[in-house]
Design a protein around this motif. Structure first.
Motif, PDB file in Angstrom:
ATOM      1  N   LEU A  89       0.838  -1.191   0.000  1.00 28.00           N
ATOM      2  CA  LEU A  89       0.000   0.000   0.000  1.00 28.00           C
ATOM      3  C   LEU A  89       0.877   1.246   0.000  1.00 28.00           C
ATOM      4  CD1 LEU A  89      -2.827  -0.786   2.590  1.00 28.00           C
ATOM      5  CD2 LEU A  89      -2.953  -0.892   0.099  1.00 28.00           C
ATOM      6  N   VAL A  90       0.532   2.187  -0.866  1.00 25.28           N
ATOM      7  CA  VAL A  90       1.250   3.455  -0.953  1.00 25.28           C
ATOM      8  C   VAL A  90       0.320   4.560  -0.473  1.00 25.28           C
ATOM      9  CG1 VAL A  90       2.433   5.085  -2.471  1.00 25.28           C
ATOM     10  CG2 VAL A  90       2.542   2.611  -2.942  1.00 25.28           C
ATOM     11  N   GLY A  91       0.815   5.391   0.439  1.00 28.20           N
ATOM     12  CA  GLY A  91       0.036   6.525   0.919  1.00 28.20           C
ATOM     13  C   GLY A  91       0.290   7.746   0.058  1.00 28.20           C
ATOM     14  N   ASP A  92      -0.767   8.326  -0.470  1.00 28.37           N
ATOM     15  CA  ASP A  92      -0.660   9.504  -1.338  1.00 28.37           C
ATOM     16  C   ASP A  92      -0.880  10.752  -0.486  1.00 28.37           C
ATOM     17  OD1 ASP A  92      -0.380  10.356  -4.151  1.00 28.37           O
ATOM     18  OD2 ASP A  92      -2.348  11.263  -3.826  1.00 28.37           O
ATOM     19  N   PHE A  93       0.184  11.526  -0.286  1.00 29.31           N
ATOM     20  CA  PHE A  93       0.125  12.681   0.613  1.00 29.31           C
ATOM     21  C   PHE A  93       0.278  14.001  -0.149  1.00 29.31           C
ATOM     22  CE2 PHE A  93       1.708   9.191   3.273  1.00 29.31           C
ATOM     23  CZ  PHE A  93       0.826   9.259   4.345  1.00 29.31           C
ATOM     24  N   HIS A  94      -0.552  14.950   0.204  1.00 24.12           N
ATOM     25  CA  HIS A  94      -0.449  16.310  -0.333  1.00 24.12           C
ATOM     26  C   HIS A  94      -0.707  17.293   0.807  1.00 24.12           C
ATOM     27  CE1 HIS A  94      -0.400  14.991  -4.573  1.00 24.12           C
ATOM     28  NE2 HIS A  94      -1.255  14.057  -4.173  1.00 24.12           N
ATOM     29  N   TYR A  95       0.037  18.375   0.832  1.00 23.94           N
ATOM     30  CA  TYR A  95      -0.155  19.495   1.760  1.00 23.94           C
ATOM     31  C   TYR A  95       0.184  19.163   3.218  1.00 23.94           C
ATOM     32  CZ  TYR A  95      -2.676  21.175  -2.345  1.00 23.94           C
ATOM     33  OH  TYR A  95      -3.014  21.536  -3.625  1.00 23.94           O
ATOM     34  N   ILE A  96      -0.471  18.151   3.807  1.00 25.99           N
ATOM     35  CA  ILE A  96      -0.303  17.929   5.253  1.00 25.99           C
ATOM     36  C   ILE A  96       0.236  16.537   5.571  1.00 25.99           C
ATOM     37  CG2 ILE A  96      -2.069  19.616   5.905  1.00 25.99           C
ATOM     38  CD1 ILE A  96      -3.980  17.226   6.358  1.00 25.99           C
ATOM     39  N   GLY A  97       0.966  15.958   4.639  1.00 25.98           N
ATOM     40  CA  GLY A  97       1.505  14.620   4.880  1.00 25.98           C
ATOM     41  C   GLY A  97       2.405  14.554   6.095  1.00 25.98           C
ATOM     42  N   HIS A  98       3.203  15.601   6.321  1.00 28.57           N
ATOM     43  CA  HIS A  98       4.112  15.616   7.471  1.00 28.57           C
ATOM     44  C   HIS A  98       3.347  15.519   8.786  1.00 28.57           C
ATOM     45  CE1 HIS A  98       2.741  19.707   6.836  1.00 28.57           C
ATOM     46  NE2 HIS A  98       3.151  20.047   8.052  1.00 28.57           N
ATOM     47  N   VAL A 121       4.221  19.976  -1.093  1.00 32.90           N
ATOM     48  CA  VAL A 121       4.609  19.434   0.205  1.00 32.90           C
ATOM     49  C   VAL A 121       4.722  20.545   1.248  1.00 32.90           C
ATOM     50  CG1 VAL A 121       7.110  19.573  -0.175  1.00 32.90           C
ATOM     51  CG2 VAL A 121       6.170  17.799   1.316  1.00 32.90           C
ATOM     52  N   GLY A 122       4.904  21.758   0.772  1.00 39.70           N
ATOM     53  CA  GLY A 122       4.996  22.910   1.658  1.00 39.70           C
ATOM     54  C   GLY A 122       5.323  24.142   0.829  1.00 39.70           C
ATOM     55  N   PHE A 123       5.100  25.316   1.372  1.00 39.42           N
ATOM     56  CA  PHE A 123       5.313  26.546   0.627  1.00 39.42           C
ATOM     57  C   PHE A 123       6.184  27.512   1.430  1.00 39.42           C
ATOM     58  CE2 PHE A 123       1.244  24.680  -0.531  1.00 39.42           C
ATOM     59  CZ  PHE A 123       1.392  24.529  -1.902  1.00 39.42           C
ATOM     60  N   GLY A 124       6.973  28.295   0.702  1.00 39.10           N
ATOM     61  CA  GLY A 124       7.815  29.287   1.354  1.00 39.10           C
ATOM     62  C   GLY A 124       8.817  28.644   2.286  1.00 39.10           C
ATOM     63  N   THR A 129      11.219  22.335   5.622  1.00 36.48           N
ATOM     64  CA  THR A 129      10.957  21.712   6.928  1.00 36.48           C
ATOM     65  C   THR A 129       9.976  20.559   6.793  1.00 36.48           C
ATOM     66  OG1 THR A 129      11.347  23.812   8.056  1.00 36.48           O
ATOM     67  CG2 THR A 129      10.125  22.127   9.265  1.00 36.48           C
ATOM     68  N   GLN A 130       8.885  20.788   6.047  1.00 34.00           N
ATOM     69  CA  GLN A 130       7.846  19.769   5.915  1.00 34.00           C
ATOM     70  C   GLN A 130       8.308  18.613   5.024  1.00 34.00           C
ATOM     71  OE1 GLN A 130       4.303  23.061   6.710  1.00 34.00           O
ATOM     72  NE2 GLN A 130       4.310  21.937   4.796  1.00 34.00           N
ATOM     73  N   PHE A 131       9.076  18.925   3.993  1.00 34.71           N
ATOM     74  CA  PHE A 131       9.652  17.876   3.157  1.00 34.71           C
ATOM     75  C   PHE A 131      10.594  17.017   3.994  1.00 34.71           C
ATOM     76  CE2 PHE A 131      13.035  16.285   0.389  1.00 34.71           C
ATOM     77  CZ  PHE A 131      12.314  15.678  -0.627  1.00 34.71           C
ATOM     78  N   SER A 132      11.448  17.677   4.773  1.00 31.24           N
ATOM     79  CA  SER A 132      12.399  16.966   5.617  1.00 31.24           C
ATOM     80  C   SER A 132      11.688  16.079   6.629  1.00 31.24           C
ATOM     81  CB  SER A 132      13.304  17.956   6.353  1.00 31.24           C
ATOM     82  OG  SER A 132      14.057  18.723   5.433  1.00 31.24           O
ATOM     83  N   SER A 133      10.586  16.559   7.163  1.00 33.64           N
ATOM     84  CA  SER A 133       9.832  15.795   8.152  1.00 33.64           C
ATOM     85  C   SER A 133       9.339  14.474   7.575  1.00 33.64           C
ATOM     86  CB  SER A 133       8.646  16.627   8.653  1.00 33.64           C
ATOM     87  OG  SER A 133       7.840  15.879   9.531  1.00 33.64           O
TER      88      SER A 133
END
Length: 418
Positions: A89-98, A121-124, A129-133
Protein backbone atom coordinates in the motif's frame (compact mmCIF):
# COMPACT_ATOMS: atom_id res chain seq x y z
CA UNK A 1 15.01 10.07 -30.81
CA UNK A 2 15.38 6.86 -32.82
CA UNK A 3 13.07 3.93 -32.21
CA UNK A 4 14.45 0.44 -32.64
CA UNK A 5 12.56 -2.56 -33.99
CA UNK A 6 13.12 -4.34 -30.69
CA UNK A 7 12.95 -2.84 -27.20
CA UNK A 8 16.18 -1.13 -26.21
CA UNK A 9 18.16 -2.43 -23.26
CA UNK A 10 16.45 -1.46 -20.01
CA UNK A 11 17.84 1.63 -18.35
CA UNK A 12 19.74 0.45 -15.28
CA UNK A 13 18.05 1.96 -12.26
CA UNK A 14 18.74 1.45 -8.58
CA UNK A 15 16.41 -1.29 -7.22
CA UNK A 16 13.79 -0.29 -4.66
CA UNK A 17 11.68 -2.70 -2.62
CA UNK A 18 8.08 -1.64 -2.02
CA UNK A 19 6.97 -4.20 0.49
CA UNK A 20 8.12 -7.43 -1.13
CA UNK A 21 7.85 -6.07 -4.67
CA UNK A 22 11.11 -5.19 -6.40
CA UNK A 23 10.96 -2.03 -8.52
CA UNK A 24 13.82 -1.25 -10.90
CA UNK A 25 17.24 -2.87 -10.92
CA UNK A 26 16.29 -4.98 -13.93
CA UNK A 27 13.06 -6.32 -12.38
CA UNK A 28 10.02 -6.66 -14.68
CA UNK A 29 7.95 -3.50 -15.04
CA UNK A 30 5.49 -3.43 -12.14
CA UNK A 31 1.76 -2.71 -12.58
CA UNK A 32 0.35 -0.14 -10.17
CA UNK A 33 -3.12 1.32 -9.59
CA UNK A 34 -4.96 3.64 -7.22
CA UNK A 35 -8.27 3.47 -5.38
CA UNK A 36 -10.98 6.10 -5.74
CA UNK A 37 -12.76 5.29 -2.50
CA UNK A 38 -12.84 7.45 0.61
CA UNK A 39 -9.93 5.95 2.53
CA UNK A 40 -11.72 6.68 5.81
CA UNK A 41 -14.15 3.97 4.70
CA UNK A 42 -11.87 1.09 5.64
CA UNK A 43 -14.26 -1.65 4.48
CA UNK A 44 -14.94 -0.06 1.08
CA UNK A 45 -11.30 0.77 0.48
CA UNK A 46 -10.13 -2.71 1.46
CA UNK A 47 -12.66 -4.22 -0.96
CA UNK A 48 -11.44 -2.06 -3.82
CA UNK A 49 -7.76 -2.69 -3.04
CA UNK A 50 -8.55 -6.41 -3.02
CA UNK A 51 -10.32 -6.16 -6.39
CA UNK A 52 -7.37 -4.28 -7.90
CA UNK A 53 -4.86 -6.74 -6.47
CA UNK A 54 -6.82 -9.74 -7.71
CA UNK A 55 -7.01 -8.13 -11.15
CA UNK A 56 -3.21 -7.99 -11.15
CA UNK A 57 -2.19 -4.70 -9.54
CA UNK A 58 1.10 -5.40 -7.79
CA UNK A 59 1.12 -2.10 -5.85
CA UNK A 60 -1.95 -0.06 -4.86
CA UNK A 61 -1.97 3.62 -3.88
CA UNK A 62 -4.55 5.09 -1.53
CA UNK A 63 -5.33 8.71 -0.67
CA UNK A 64 -4.33 9.84 2.82
CA UNK A 65 -5.74 13.35 3.05
CA UNK A 66 -7.02 13.79 6.61
CA UNK A 67 -6.94 12.27 10.09
CA UNK A 68 -9.82 9.87 9.48
CA UNK A 69 -8.09 8.47 6.39
CA UNK A 70 -4.75 8.09 8.20
CA UNK A 71 -6.46 6.35 11.11
CA UNK A 72 -8.11 3.88 8.73
CA UNK A 73 -4.89 2.77 7.00
CA UNK A 74 -3.77 0.11 9.54
CA UNK A 75 -7.31 -1.31 9.59
CA UNK A 76 -7.29 -1.53 5.79
CA UNK A 77 -3.97 -3.38 5.95
CA UNK A 78 -5.34 -5.81 8.54
CA UNK A 79 -8.45 -6.49 6.47
CA UNK A 80 -6.34 -7.24 3.40
CA UNK A 81 -4.08 -9.62 5.31
CA UNK A 82 -7.16 -11.47 6.58
CA UNK A 83 -8.17 -11.89 2.92
CA UNK A 84 -4.76 -13.39 2.23
CA UNK A 85 -3.58 -10.32 0.32
CA UNK A 86 -0.20 -8.78 1.09
CA UNK A 87 -0.29 -6.18 -1.69
CA UNK A 88 1.93 -3.16 -0.91
CA UNK A 89 0.00 0.00 0.00
CA UNK A 90 1.25 3.45 -0.95
CA UNK A 91 0.04 6.53 0.92
CA UNK A 92 -0.66 9.50 -1.34
CA UNK A 93 0.12 12.68 0.61
CA UNK A 94 -0.45 16.31 -0.33
CA UNK A 95 -0.15 19.50 1.76
CA UNK A 96 -0.30 17.93 5.25
CA UNK A 97 1.51 14.62 4.88
CA UNK A 98 4.11 15.62 7.47
CA UNK A 99 1.38 16.18 10.06
CA UNK A 100 -0.58 13.02 9.27
CA UNK A 101 2.47 10.78 9.44
CA UNK A 102 3.59 12.31 12.73
CA UNK A 103 0.13 12.14 14.32
CA UNK A 104 -0.61 8.60 13.10
CA UNK A 105 2.48 6.41 13.58
CA UNK A 106 0.41 3.25 12.95
CA UNK A 107 -0.40 4.63 9.50
CA UNK A 108 3.27 5.45 8.89
CA UNK A 109 4.19 1.88 9.77
CA UNK A 110 1.36 0.15 7.85
CA UNK A 111 2.12 1.86 4.55
CA UNK A 112 4.76 0.33 2.29
CA UNK A 113 5.68 3.58 0.54
CA UNK A 114 4.96 7.30 0.83
CA UNK A 115 4.16 9.42 -2.22
CA UNK A 116 4.87 13.13 -1.89
CA UNK A 117 4.55 15.99 -4.38
CA UNK A 118 7.39 18.54 -4.25
CA UNK A 119 4.96 21.11 -5.66
CA UNK A 120 2.66 21.08 -2.62
CA UNK A 121 4.61 19.43 0.20
CA UNK A 122 5.00 22.91 1.66
CA UNK A 123 5.31 26.55 0.63
CA UNK A 124 7.81 29.29 1.35
CA UNK A 125 9.95 28.76 4.43
CA UNK A 126 7.89 25.72 5.48
CA UNK A 127 8.65 23.76 2.33
CA UNK A 128 12.05 22.37 3.34
CA UNK A 129 10.96 21.71 6.93
CA UNK A 130 7.85 19.77 5.91
CA UNK A 131 9.65 17.88 3.16
CA UNK A 132 12.40 16.97 5.62
CA UNK A 133 9.83 15.79 8.15
CA UNK A 134 8.32 13.28 5.72
CA UNK A 135 11.72 12.03 4.59
CA UNK A 136 12.86 11.60 8.21
CA UNK A 137 9.66 9.67 8.91
CA UNK A 138 10.41 7.39 5.95
CA UNK A 139 13.92 6.79 7.28
CA UNK A 140 12.58 6.03 10.76
CA UNK A 141 10.10 3.46 9.44
CA UNK A 142 12.42 2.15 6.69
CA UNK A 143 10.00 3.07 3.89
CA UNK A 144 10.70 4.14 0.30
CA UNK A 145 9.38 7.43 -1.03
CA UNK A 146 8.06 8.35 -4.46
CA UNK A 147 8.84 11.94 -5.25
CA UNK A 148 6.19 12.78 -7.80
CA UNK A 149 6.29 16.09 -9.63
CA UNK A 150 3.09 16.95 -11.47
CA UNK A 151 2.39 19.41 -14.30
CA UNK A 152 -0.74 20.63 -12.54
CA UNK A 153 0.92 21.34 -9.21
CA UNK A 154 4.45 22.26 -10.18
CA UNK A 155 6.77 24.06 -7.74
CA UNK A 156 5.96 27.67 -8.62
CA UNK A 157 9.08 29.13 -7.02
CA UNK A 158 11.28 26.89 -9.16
CA UNK A 159 9.24 27.56 -12.30
CA UNK A 160 9.35 31.33 -11.77
CA UNK A 161 13.12 31.27 -11.29
CA UNK A 162 13.67 29.24 -14.46
CA UNK A 163 11.32 31.49 -16.42
CA UNK A 164 13.23 34.57 -15.24
CA UNK A 165 16.56 32.99 -16.18
CA UNK A 166 15.15 32.04 -19.57
CA UNK A 167 14.07 35.62 -20.32
CA UNK A 168 17.64 36.81 -19.71
CA UNK A 169 19.13 34.04 -21.84
CA UNK A 170 20.61 35.01 -25.24
CA UNK A 171 18.78 32.00 -26.70
CA UNK A 172 15.47 31.73 -24.79
CA UNK A 173 13.32 28.63 -25.05
CA UNK A 174 9.55 28.55 -25.34
CA UNK A 175 7.48 28.41 -22.16
CA UNK A 176 6.61 24.70 -22.52
CA UNK A 177 10.27 23.74 -22.76
CA UNK A 178 11.04 25.73 -19.61
CA UNK A 179 8.11 24.09 -17.82
CA UNK A 180 9.37 20.65 -18.82
CA UNK A 181 12.79 21.52 -17.43
CA UNK A 182 11.14 22.69 -14.20
CA UNK A 183 9.44 19.29 -13.92
CA UNK A 184 12.74 17.46 -14.28
CA UNK A 185 14.56 19.74 -11.87
CA UNK A 186 11.76 19.56 -9.31
CA UNK A 187 12.07 15.77 -9.14
CA UNK A 188 15.87 15.65 -9.22
CA UNK A 189 16.50 18.47 -6.74
CA UNK A 190 13.99 16.94 -4.32
CA UNK A 191 15.65 13.54 -4.62
CA UNK A 192 19.04 15.14 -4.01
CA UNK A 193 17.67 16.86 -0.91
CA UNK A 194 16.18 13.58 0.35
CA UNK A 195 19.60 11.93 0.05
CA UNK A 196 21.21 14.82 1.92
CA UNK A 197 18.74 14.23 4.76
CA UNK A 198 19.73 10.58 4.85
CA UNK A 199 17.30 8.65 2.62
CA UNK A 200 19.32 6.17 0.57
CA UNK A 201 18.99 6.05 -3.19
CA UNK A 202 17.47 2.57 -3.00
CA UNK A 203 14.52 4.14 -1.17
CA UNK A 204 13.68 6.73 -3.85
CA UNK A 205 11.38 6.45 -6.88
CA UNK A 206 10.78 9.42 -9.17
CA UNK A 207 7.86 10.41 -11.35
CA UNK A 208 7.03 13.51 -13.39
CA UNK A 209 3.47 13.29 -14.61
CA UNK A 210 2.09 15.37 -17.45
CA UNK A 211 -1.24 15.19 -19.29
CA UNK A 212 0.09 15.79 -22.84
CA UNK A 213 1.75 12.86 -24.60
CA UNK A 214 4.67 14.67 -26.21
CA UNK A 215 5.46 16.63 -23.06
CA UNK A 216 5.42 13.45 -21.01
CA UNK A 217 7.80 11.69 -23.37
CA UNK A 218 10.19 14.66 -23.38
CA UNK A 219 10.18 15.00 -19.56
CA UNK A 220 10.76 11.32 -18.87
CA UNK A 221 13.44 10.95 -21.53
CA UNK A 222 15.37 13.74 -19.83
CA UNK A 223 14.68 12.38 -16.34
CA UNK A 224 15.95 8.99 -17.43
CA UNK A 225 19.04 10.49 -19.04
CA UNK A 226 20.00 12.53 -15.99
CA UNK A 227 19.50 10.00 -13.20
CA UNK A 228 19.55 6.33 -12.23
CA UNK A 229 16.65 6.50 -9.77
CA UNK A 230 13.83 4.02 -10.25
CA UNK A 231 11.07 5.65 -12.32
CA UNK A 232 7.28 5.39 -12.15
CA UNK A 233 5.48 6.14 -15.44
CA UNK A 234 2.01 7.53 -15.85
CA UNK A 235 0.13 9.99 -18.03
CA UNK A 236 -1.83 12.06 -15.54
CA UNK A 237 -5.44 12.98 -16.28
CA UNK A 238 -5.32 10.64 -19.28
CA UNK A 239 -9.10 10.76 -19.70
CA UNK A 240 -12.00 8.37 -20.10
CA UNK A 241 -12.48 5.31 -22.28
CA UNK A 242 -10.58 4.91 -25.55
CA UNK A 243 -9.07 8.40 -25.33
CA UNK A 244 -7.36 7.62 -22.04
CA UNK A 245 -6.25 4.19 -23.19
CA UNK A 246 -4.80 5.44 -26.47
CA UNK A 247 -3.03 8.44 -24.92
CA UNK A 248 -1.50 6.41 -22.09
CA UNK A 249 -0.47 3.55 -24.37
CA UNK A 250 1.13 5.93 -26.89
CA UNK A 251 3.18 7.77 -24.27
CA UNK A 252 4.18 4.84 -22.09
CA UNK A 253 4.80 2.59 -25.07
CA UNK A 254 7.37 5.00 -26.53
CA UNK A 255 9.13 5.38 -23.18
CA UNK A 256 9.26 1.68 -22.38
CA UNK A 257 10.53 0.98 -25.88
CA UNK A 258 13.45 3.25 -24.96
CA UNK A 259 14.09 1.24 -21.80
CA UNK A 260 12.57 3.82 -19.43
CA UNK A 261 10.07 2.90 -16.73
CA UNK A 262 10.11 0.58 -13.72
CA UNK A 263 6.46 0.86 -12.64
CA UNK A 264 3.45 2.03 -14.63
CA UNK A 265 -0.09 3.15 -13.98
CA UNK A 266 -2.81 3.76 -16.56
CA UNK A 267 -4.74 6.67 -15.01
CA UNK A 268 -8.17 6.16 -16.56
CA UNK A 269 -11.25 8.13 -15.60
CA UNK A 270 -13.83 5.39 -14.94
CA UNK A 271 -17.33 5.54 -16.31
CA UNK A 272 -19.93 6.43 -13.64
CA UNK A 273 -20.21 3.28 -11.54
CA UNK A 274 -17.56 1.69 -13.77
CA UNK A 275 -15.03 -1.01 -12.96
CA UNK A 276 -11.86 0.44 -11.44
CA UNK A 277 -9.90 -2.66 -12.42
CA UNK A 278 -10.00 -1.69 -16.10
CA UNK A 279 -6.86 0.41 -15.60
CA UNK A 280 -5.05 -2.68 -14.33
CA UNK A 281 -6.12 -4.78 -17.31
CA UNK A 282 -5.01 -2.07 -19.75
CA UNK A 283 -1.59 -1.83 -18.08
CA UNK A 284 -1.18 -5.60 -18.29
CA UNK A 285 -2.29 -5.68 -21.92
CA UNK A 286 0.14 -2.89 -22.81
CA UNK A 287 3.08 -4.71 -21.21
CA UNK A 288 2.09 -8.02 -22.75
CA UNK A 289 1.41 -6.60 -26.20
CA UNK A 290 4.86 -4.99 -26.21
CA UNK A 291 6.46 -8.25 -25.13
CA UNK A 292 7.73 -7.08 -21.73
CA UNK A 293 5.63 -9.37 -19.54
CA UNK A 294 3.10 -12.20 -19.81
CA UNK A 295 -0.06 -12.10 -17.69
CA UNK A 296 -2.88 -13.93 -19.48
CA UNK A 297 -3.19 -16.12 -22.57
CA UNK A 298 -3.48 -14.07 -25.74
CA UNK A 299 -6.55 -14.42 -27.93
CA UNK A 300 -5.95 -13.34 -31.53
CA UNK A 301 -9.28 -12.55 -33.16
CA UNK A 302 -10.34 -11.53 -36.65
CA UNK A 303 -11.48 -7.87 -36.86
CA UNK A 304 -14.26 -8.77 -39.28
CA UNK A 305 -15.01 -7.58 -42.81
CA UNK A 306 -17.55 -8.16 -45.59
CA UNK A 307 -16.56 -11.82 -45.68
CA UNK A 308 -17.63 -12.32 -42.06
CA UNK A 309 -21.23 -11.21 -41.77
CA UNK A 310 -21.87 -13.86 -39.11
CA UNK A 311 -21.21 -12.76 -35.53
CA UNK A 312 -20.21 -16.28 -34.44
CA UNK A 313 -16.47 -15.56 -34.36
CA UNK A 314 -17.01 -12.31 -32.45
CA UNK A 315 -19.12 -14.03 -29.82
CA UNK A 316 -16.69 -16.95 -29.55
CA UNK A 317 -13.66 -14.64 -29.25
CA UNK A 318 -15.41 -12.66 -26.52
CA UNK A 319 -16.50 -15.81 -24.67
CA UNK A 320 -13.05 -17.37 -24.85
CA UNK A 321 -11.32 -14.16 -23.72
CA UNK A 322 -13.74 -13.61 -20.84
CA UNK A 323 -13.51 -17.27 -19.84
CA UNK A 324 -9.71 -17.15 -19.81
CA UNK A 325 -9.51 -13.91 -17.78
CA UNK A 326 -12.10 -15.12 -15.26
CA UNK A 327 -10.27 -18.44 -14.90
CA UNK A 328 -6.76 -17.04 -14.53
CA UNK A 329 -6.73 -16.60 -10.72
CA UNK A 330 -7.27 -20.35 -10.31
CA UNK A 331 -5.25 -21.36 -13.36
CA UNK A 332 -2.10 -19.56 -12.16
CA UNK A 333 -1.71 -22.12 -9.38
CA UNK A 334 -3.35 -25.05 -11.12
CA UNK A 335 -1.62 -24.69 -14.51
CA UNK A 336 1.82 -23.07 -14.17
CA UNK A 337 2.86 -21.35 -17.40
CA UNK A 338 -0.66 -21.12 -18.83
CA UNK A 339 -0.32 -17.34 -19.21
CA UNK A 340 1.92 -18.00 -22.23
CA UNK A 341 -0.91 -19.76 -24.13
CA UNK A 342 -1.91 -18.33 -27.53
CA UNK A 343 -5.43 -18.87 -28.87
CA UNK A 344 -6.76 -17.79 -32.27
CA UNK A 345 -10.42 -17.28 -33.20
CA UNK A 346 -10.62 -16.36 -36.88
CA UNK A 347 -13.53 -15.54 -39.13
CA UNK A 348 -12.86 -16.77 -42.67
CA UNK A 349 -10.53 -18.68 -44.99
CA UNK A 350 -8.32 -15.70 -45.95
CA UNK A 351 -6.17 -15.53 -42.81
CA UNK A 352 -7.98 -17.99 -40.58
CA UNK A 353 -6.03 -21.20 -41.21
CA UNK A 354 -2.68 -19.39 -41.22
CA UNK A 355 -3.28 -17.49 -37.97
CA UNK A 356 -4.72 -20.61 -36.34
CA UNK A 357 -1.59 -22.58 -37.23
CA UNK A 358 0.61 -19.97 -35.55
CA UNK A 359 -1.41 -20.19 -32.32
CA UNK A 360 -1.14 -23.00 -29.78
CA UNK A 361 -4.78 -23.78 -30.49
CA UNK A 362 -6.90 -21.97 -33.04
CA UNK A 363 -10.15 -22.21 -34.95
CA UNK A 364 -10.99 -20.87 -38.40
CA UNK A 365 -14.72 -20.28 -38.62
CA UNK A 366 -16.48 -20.19 -42.00
CA UNK A 367 -16.99 -16.82 -43.64
CA UNK A 368 -19.97 -15.74 -45.72
CA UNK A 369 -20.59 -18.26 -48.50
CA UNK A 370 -17.97 -20.72 -47.23
CA UNK A 371 -18.62 -24.33 -46.35
CA UNK A 372 -20.11 -24.62 -42.82
CA UNK A 373 -16.97 -26.21 -41.41
CA UNK A 374 -14.48 -24.94 -38.83
CA UNK A 375 -11.03 -26.56 -38.80
CA UNK A 376 -9.20 -26.52 -35.47
CA UNK A 377 -5.40 -26.42 -35.39
CA UNK A 378 -3.37 -27.58 -32.40
CA UNK A 379 0.36 -26.85 -32.23
CA UNK A 380 0.37 -25.96 -35.92
CA UNK A 381 -1.41 -29.07 -37.15
CA UNK A 382 -5.03 -29.60 -38.14
CA UNK A 383 -6.63 -31.66 -35.39
CA UNK A 384 -10.32 -31.79 -36.26
CA UNK A 385 -13.04 -30.04 -38.20
CA UNK A 386 -16.04 -28.89 -36.18
CA UNK A 387 -19.53 -28.56 -37.64
CA UNK A 388 -23.03 -27.82 -36.50
CA UNK A 389 -24.65 -25.56 -33.88
CA UNK A 390 -22.27 -26.63 -31.06
CA UNK A 391 -19.05 -25.39 -32.71
CA UNK A 392 -18.46 -22.71 -30.07
CA UNK A 393 -19.07 -25.02 -27.13
CA UNK A 394 -16.95 -27.78 -28.72
CA UNK A 395 -14.01 -25.43 -29.29
CA UNK A 396 -14.20 -24.05 -25.75
CA UNK A 397 -14.08 -27.64 -24.46
CA UNK A 398 -11.02 -28.31 -26.64
CA UNK A 399 -9.25 -25.24 -25.20
CA UNK A 400 -9.83 -26.53 -21.67
CA UNK A 401 -8.59 -30.00 -22.64
CA UNK A 402 -5.49 -28.49 -24.27
CA UNK A 403 -4.68 -26.48 -21.15
CA UNK A 404 -5.08 -29.54 -18.95
CA UNK A 405 -2.91 -31.66 -21.23
CA UNK A 406 -0.14 -29.09 -21.68
CA UNK A 407 -0.08 -27.26 -18.35
CA UNK A 408 -1.67 -29.70 -15.93
CA UNK A 409 0.33 -32.03 -13.68
CA UNK A 410 0.67 -34.70 -16.33
CA UNK A 411 1.65 -32.20 -19.02
CA UNK A 412 4.20 -30.53 -16.76
CA UNK A 413 5.70 -33.91 -15.94
CA UNK A 414 6.08 -34.79 -19.62
CA UNK A 415 7.63 -31.40 -20.36
CA UNK A 416 10.16 -31.90 -17.55
CA UNK A 417 11.04 -35.37 -18.83
CA UNK A 418 11.61 -34.04 -22.33
Amino acid sequence: MTLSAAPLERRQSVPVFVGKVKVGGGAPVVVQSMTNTDTADADGTARQVAALARAGSEIVRITVDRDEAAAAVPHIKDKLLKMGLDVPLVGDFHYIGHTLLADHPACAEALDKYRINPGNVGFGKKKDTQFSSIVEMAIRHNKPVRIGANWGSLDQELLTRLMDENVKSPDPKDARAVTREAMVQSALLSAERAEEIGLSRDKIILSAKVSAVQDLIAVYMELGRRSNYAIHLGLTEAGMGSKGIVASSAALGVLMQQGIGDTIRISLTPEPGGDRTVEVKVAQELLQTMGFRVFVPLVAACPGCGRTTSTTFQELARDIQDFIRDSMPAWKTQYPGVEALNVAVMGCIVNGPGESKHADIGISLPGTGEQPAAPVFIDGKKAVTLRGPTVAADFKKMVIEYIEKRYGTAGAGRAAAE
